[in-house]
Design an enzyme around this catalytic site. Sequence first.
Site, mmCIF file in Angstrom:
data_model
loop_
_atom_site.group_PDB
_atom_site.id
_atom_site.type_symbol
_atom_site.label_atom_id
_atom_site.label_comp_id
_atom_site.label_asym_id
_atom_site.label_seq_id
_atom_site.Cartn_x
_atom_site.Cartn_y
_atom_site.Cartn_z
ATOM 1 N N HIS A 100 -12.567 38.569 -21.441
ATOM 2 C CA HIS A 100 -11.884 37.289 -21.183
ATOM 3 C C HIS A 100 -12.141 36.296 -22.325
ATOM 4 O O HIS A 100 -11.222 35.640 -22.836
ATOM 5 C CB HIS A 100 -12.357 36.676 -19.861
ATOM 6 C CG HIS A 100 -11.833 35.273 -19.701
ATOM 7 N ND1 HIS A 100 -10.542 35.008 -19.297
ATOM 8 C CD2 HIS A 100 -12.415 34.075 -19.977
ATOM 9 C CE1 HIS A 100 -10.338 33.694 -19.321
ATOM 10 N NE2 HIS A 100 -11.461 33.101 -19.725
ATOM 11 N N ASP A 113 -15.952 33.408 -37.837
ATOM 12 C CA ASP A 113 -16.610 34.466 -37.049
ATOM 13 C C ASP A 113 -17.702 33.792 -36.225
ATOM 14 O O ASP A 113 -18.335 32.829 -36.704
ATOM 15 C CB ASP A 113 -17.245 35.529 -37.965
ATOM 16 C CG ASP A 113 -18.653 35.132 -38.401
ATOM 17 O OD1 ASP A 113 -18.757 34.441 -39.426
ATOM 18 O OD2 ASP A 113 -19.627 35.475 -37.695
ATOM 19 N N CYS A 131 -4.135 33.943 -17.234
ATOM 20 C CA CYS A 131 -4.704 34.776 -18.305
ATOM 21 C C CYS A 131 -4.372 36.233 -18.026
ATOM 22 O O CYS A 131 -4.430 36.691 -16.883
ATOM 23 C CB CYS A 131 -6.213 34.582 -18.364
ATOM 24 S SG CYS A 131 -7.018 35.627 -19.608
ATOM 25 N N CYS A 142 -9.087 38.491 -15.334
ATOM 26 C CA CYS A 142 -8.267 37.504 -14.606
ATOM 27 C C CYS A 142 -7.156 38.173 -13.813
ATOM 28 O O CYS A 142 -6.771 37.696 -12.741
ATOM 29 C CB CYS A 142 -7.664 36.500 -15.583
ATOM 30 S SG CYS A 142 -8.916 35.532 -16.418
HETATM 31 ZN ZN LIG Z 1 -8.969 36.132 -18.613
#
Ligand SMILES: [Zn+2]
Length: 362
Positions: free
Chosen positions: A336, A267, A305, A310
């Site tokens: 992202h 984490d 992506c 993106c």
């Molecule tokens: Zn992305």
Amino acid sequence: DERKIIAKAHDKYKKARAGIINTRHGQIHTPAFMPVGTKGTVKAMLPESVQTTGADIILGNTYHLMLQPGAKRVFKLGGLHKFMNWSKPLLTDSGGFQVMSLSKLRKITEEGVIFNSHIDGSKFMLSPESSTEIQYLLGSTITMAFDECTPYPSTYEQAKSSMELTSRWAKRSRKAFYSRDGYGQFGIIQGSIYNDLRLKSALDLIELDFEGYAIGGLAVGEGQELMFKVLDYAPDLLPINKPRYLMGVGKPADIIGAVQRGIDMFDCVIPTRSGRNGQAFTKYGVVNIRNSKYKEDNTPLEEDCLCPACKNYTKAYLHYLVKVKEILGAMLMTWHNLMYFQKLMLRIREYIAQGKDFDFIS
Ligand SMILES: [Zn+2]
Ligand SMILES: CC#C[C@H]1NC(N)=Nc2cc3[nH]c(NC)nc3cc21
């Protein structure tokens, strides 16, 4: 010779393992990265968006949620899963680390930790029993034992007495745990950088037969070299058939190095916090989107992506949003980065399953 070099390379990966943890709230594919949702929300993300990034499990914090809105209130409202509309697994940290890093005054006694809330200074106490009960009220899928968080650096004596207290608190945490099918409790081993203390901590906690084990006391400023030095032996002290969770880690290179040393779960606030601060993780390296070189860059962060940032936007737009502190900037950058971290974990799991080296991924 050639044969020995190849063996050496594979040797480096022999501890890496991929698997599935089955819980009451769904499966966790390991090695797994858990986005941090400290106050019952992964900041700037809808839970369904977190789900689309591929996250199987997210993390919440006992310390924050006990102060606001209060564990009893969350329980009365149907538990944290319902409250935050997240139906997959939830792991909650037990609070000791947040007390150490957030609250101003605190007193450690055999009973537990007495501290003043960093919000309004009011007095609270966390103990193995109260931390375990709070996590039950929250409805955590994976409950963390209440550990004494040894500061770094610590002398051998300090680390020894702190580890011994953690062992006594682990026993009380285990006793207070209401075990149910599909729910689990993880012990947290301490012992700082001293291998004999790490071994004693592991032996004490293995006796309590936890469903999984975390390595505490790392990612506390010791640096990657010292962290890997501890990870060269500490995971092997833990049962091979149970999940191993390295708390608070980390950057992609830290995660790869830790997976190679036998760690299953991670984490870290890096993808979310740095996203909000304008840093995007990409295959070309970290992009500081606030840099003026992006103000007319009409290309996406990563052309392949699939995240909304993106697919539908350019670096120029992200640069602008972050510069003018628009909320959408924090949302898109966070999305992202979470996607990037989950793709990294997916590729690591695939490479391990195919017995391939995965050193160059990052
Ligand atoms: Zn992305
Ligand atoms: C000392 C100790 C210890 C561990 N104990 C508990 N309960 N939570 C942790 C959370 C962490 N986050 C980071 N780095 C960001 N290191 C952590 C270590 C712990």
